[in-house]
Motif scaffolding. Structure first.
Motif, mmCIF file in Angstrom:
data_model
loop_
_atom_site.group_PDB
_atom_site.id
_atom_site.type_symbol
_atom_site.label_atom_id
_atom_site.label_comp_id
_atom_site.label_asym_id
_atom_site.label_seq_id
_atom_site.Cartn_x
_atom_site.Cartn_y
_atom_site.Cartn_z
ATOM 1 N N ALA A 40 19.964 3.633 74.887
ATOM 2 C CA ALA A 40 19.548 3.974 73.530
ATOM 3 C C ALA A 40 18.137 3.461 73.245
ATOM 4 C CB ALA A 40 20.534 3.393 72.521
ATOM 5 N N MET A 41 17.836 2.248 73.683
ATOM 6 C CA MET A 41 16.503 1.694 73.478
ATOM 7 C C MET A 41 15.465 2.470 74.282
ATOM 8 S SD MET A 41 16.926 -0.589 71.236
ATOM 9 C CE MET A 41 15.274 -1.286 71.275
ATOM 10 N N LEU A 42 15.841 2.879 75.496
ATOM 11 C CA LEU A 42 14.933 3.671 76.322
ATOM 12 C C LEU A 42 14.658 5.023 75.671
ATOM 13 C CD1 LEU A 42 13.333 4.012 78.941
ATOM 14 C CD2 LEU A 42 15.448 4.783 80.054
ATOM 15 N N ALA A 43 15.687 5.622 75.091
ATOM 16 C CA ALA A 43 15.508 6.906 74.407
ATOM 17 C C ALA A 43 14.517 6.770 73.251
ATOM 18 C CB ALA A 43 16.844 7.416 73.894
ATOM 19 N N LYS A 44 14.583 5.658 72.554
ATOM 20 C CA LYS A 44 13.627 5.383 71.469
ATOM 21 C C LYS A 44 12.219 5.194 72.030
ATOM 22 C CE LYS A 44 11.848 3.296 67.691
ATOM 23 N NZ LYS A 44 11.494 3.975 66.444
ATOM 24 N N ALA A 45 12.100 4.412 73.113
ATOM 25 C CA ALA A 45 10.789 4.150 73.719
ATOM 26 C C ALA A 45 10.144 5.430 74.237
ATOM 27 C CB ALA A 45 10.936 3.126 74.848
ATOM 28 N N LEU A 46 10.958 6.342 74.747
ATOM 29 C CA LEU A 46 10.447 7.608 75.282
ATOM 30 C C LEU A 46 10.261 8.662 74.190
ATOM 31 C CD1 LEU A 46 12.624 7.858 78.537
ATOM 32 C CD2 LEU A 46 10.195 7.255 78.368
ATOM 33 N N LYS A 47 10.531 8.286 72.931
ATOM 34 C CA LYS A 47 10.397 9.172 71.768
ATOM 35 C C LYS A 47 11.313 10.387 71.864
ATOM 36 C CE LYS A 47 5.653 7.724 70.803
ATOM 37 N NZ LYS A 47 4.244 8.143 70.569
ATOM 38 N N ILE A 48 12.466 10.180 72.502
ATOM 39 C CA ILE A 48 13.476 11.232 72.566
ATOM 40 C C ILE A 48 14.285 11.248 71.276
ATOM 41 C CG2 ILE A 48 15.601 11.920 73.755
ATOM 42 C CD1 ILE A 48 14.326 10.868 76.346
ATOM 43 N N ILE A 49 14.527 10.064 70.714
ATOM 44 C CA ILE A 49 15.175 9.937 69.414
ATOM 45 C C ILE A 49 14.261 9.139 68.496
ATOM 46 C CG2 ILE A 49 17.505 10.051 70.392
ATOM 47 C CD1 ILE A 49 17.666 6.984 70.063
ATOM 48 N N ASP A 50 14.567 9.199 67.204
ATOM 49 C CA ASP A 50 13.769 8.419 66.256
ATOM 50 C C ASP A 50 14.312 7.005 66.084
ATOM 51 O OD1 ASP A 50 11.882 10.495 65.467
ATOM 52 O OD2 ASP A 50 13.613 11.477 64.553
ATOM 53 N N GLU A 51 15.638 6.876 66.094
ATOM 54 C CA GLU A 51 16.224 5.556 65.906
ATOM 55 C C GLU A 51 17.529 5.425 66.692
ATOM 56 O OE1 GLU A 51 15.088 2.909 64.475
ATOM 57 O OE2 GLU A 51 13.299 3.839 63.604
ATOM 58 N N PRO A 52 17.690 4.322 67.430
ATOM 59 C CA PRO A 52 18.999 4.044 68.045
ATOM 60 C C PRO A 52 19.917 3.416 67.001
ATOM 61 C CG PRO A 52 17.413 2.356 68.656
ATOM 62 C CD PRO A 52 16.668 3.344 67.808
ATOM 63 N N VAL A 53 21.218 3.650 67.126
ATOM 64 C CA VAL A 53 22.178 3.072 66.176
ATOM 65 C C VAL A 53 23.284 2.372 66.951
ATOM 66 C CG1 VAL A 53 21.681 4.766 64.391
ATOM 67 C CG2 VAL A 53 23.517 5.218 66.025
ATOM 68 N N ASP A 54 23.821 1.319 66.344
ATOM 69 C CA ASP A 54 24.921 0.578 66.950
ATOM 70 C C ASP A 54 26.281 1.039 66.424
ATOM 71 O OD1 ASP A 54 23.211 -1.033 68.487
ATOM 72 O OD2 ASP A 54 22.919 -2.435 66.817
ATOM 73 N N ASP A 55 26.276 1.585 65.211
ATOM 74 C CA ASP A 55 27.521 1.966 64.547
ATOM 75 C C ASP A 55 27.485 3.465 64.245
ATOM 76 O OD1 ASP A 55 29.793 2.213 63.043
ATOM 77 O OD2 ASP A 55 29.222 0.775 61.495
#
Length: 367
Positions: A40-55
């Protein structure tokens, strides 16, 4: 389109869907959840998503589109969890799994008419996995199967297609039952057969150690899909058992017939067996994307001398042609060997052929 999009499962498929949505709908806000927080953090770093969520259940409450990209067993559990949340009345839910009947049954059982669920299956992939391998063009010109629940109307199906427009896929609406039969024939059965062939080769290696070396060539290419995720294929077989068991029975009967023809030296039936297969296979579309990820391989006959591989890759790099894999096939003992180079698309492979024909005298060929 504006709105909140929640992607549950940030692997190759989930990441690629997110990129397609982001490209077409830059004003949408994309949230991503994965059991592996690093993904999830990698997806954020690669700008694939805007925000990772835990819940993800909490994020789902404010979402306009929810895309479930988990293994099929987990998808049913996610549907059950989401059904207990106060979701928006207008939310559209979909998935990206390889089997549909049990997923649609779960969606209709848990959501009923309260929320619209449209099953989805983008029929393209890659030999790589994980969100880092995601590409916005992964599904371009591929079939994207949609299996609407009985509560999904034309309006909601149209909205989902608009959300997914950036994938540039070709949408095809079928029933869940039809989907599972079609994929059973052209995807699930070949994976079972490939795994069986590899297991047979492993057993034979106990008697003949050279098996592994010989299998490095055409056998390895023929069975490449046996390298797919065991966890995923365990779930697929268990979910699509009602389709696959009769298909397996039919295939076993055919193999028994082939054995009988061999015992009886029935050359005509043996010839017809291979001739019919060749005729149908040769008539299959060459440039279409199907249920099994295409392999754009190019074979190059190269002389055995130091630096030949760097020479070939250097020519391709000069022409800005990217390769995804390169290997030497060890099935020959002559002066020339075979270099197998894999590309991302048929276009890249065609450019590579032109490049190498211009720069070298090596023979190139592909299936």
């Amino acid at each position: 389109m504006r709105g909140n999009v929640l992607i549950i499962g940030l692997g190759l498929i989930g990441g690629s869907i997110a990129l397609g949505i982001k490209k077409e709908h830059p004003d949408a806000r994309i949230f991503g959840y994965d059991t592996d927080k690093q993904q999830a953090m990698l997806a954020k770093a690669l700008k694939i998503i805007d925000e990772p969520v835990d819940d993800y259940p909490e994020t789902a409450k404010a979402s306009d589109l929810i895309v479930i990209c988990t293994p099929v067993n987990a998808t049913v559990q996610v549907i059950e969890t989401l059904s207990r949340q106060p979701l928006k009345e207008t939310v559209i839910l979909t998935d990206a799994g390889s089997t549909k009947k049990k997923v649609l049954d779960a969606a209709e059982r848990h959501f009923g008419a309260r929320h619209v669920f449209v099953g989805g299956h983008p029929m393209a992939g890659s030999h790589k996995s994980g969100v880092a391998a995601a590409k916005e063009h992964l599904f371009e010109n591929a079939f994207y199967m949609l299996t609407p629940s009985r509560f999904a109307g034309v309006k909601e199906i149209g909205q989902l297609k608009m959300w997914l427009k950036g994938t540039k896929a070709k949408f095809l609406e079928v029933s869940a039952e039809e989907h599972d039969y079609l994929t059973g024939v052209i995807s699930h059965m070949p994976h079972i057969m490939a795994a069986s062939m590899v297991n047979l080769a492993e057993s034979a290696e106990h008697k003949h150690e050279i098996i592994a070396r010989l299998a490095a060539g055409g056998f390895r290419d023929t069975t490449r899909i046996a390298s797919s995720s065991p966890e995923m294929w365990k779930d697929i077989l268990l979910h699509n058992d009602q389709i696959l068991i009769p298909l397996l029975d039919s295939w076993i009967r055919e193999m028994e017939e082939v054995k009988e023809w061999m015992i009886n030296k029935d050359s005509r039936r043996i010839y017809d067996f291979f001739s019919g297969a060749k005729r149908f296979r040769d008539a299959l579309p060459v440039h279409e994307k199907g249920a099994i990820p295409s392999s754009y391989d190019l074979y190059v006959d190269v002389p055995d001398y130091p630096g030949v591989i760097s020479e070939i890759t250097g020519y391709l790099a000069e022409s800005s042609i990217s390769i995804t894999n390169i290997r030497i096939l060890e099935t020959r003992e002559e002066i020339y060997g075979v270099l197998a180079i894999s590309f991302q698309s048929n276009k890249d492979r065609a450019l590579a052929v032109e490049c190498l024909q211009l720069k070298t005298t090596y023979d190139t060929y592909f299936d």
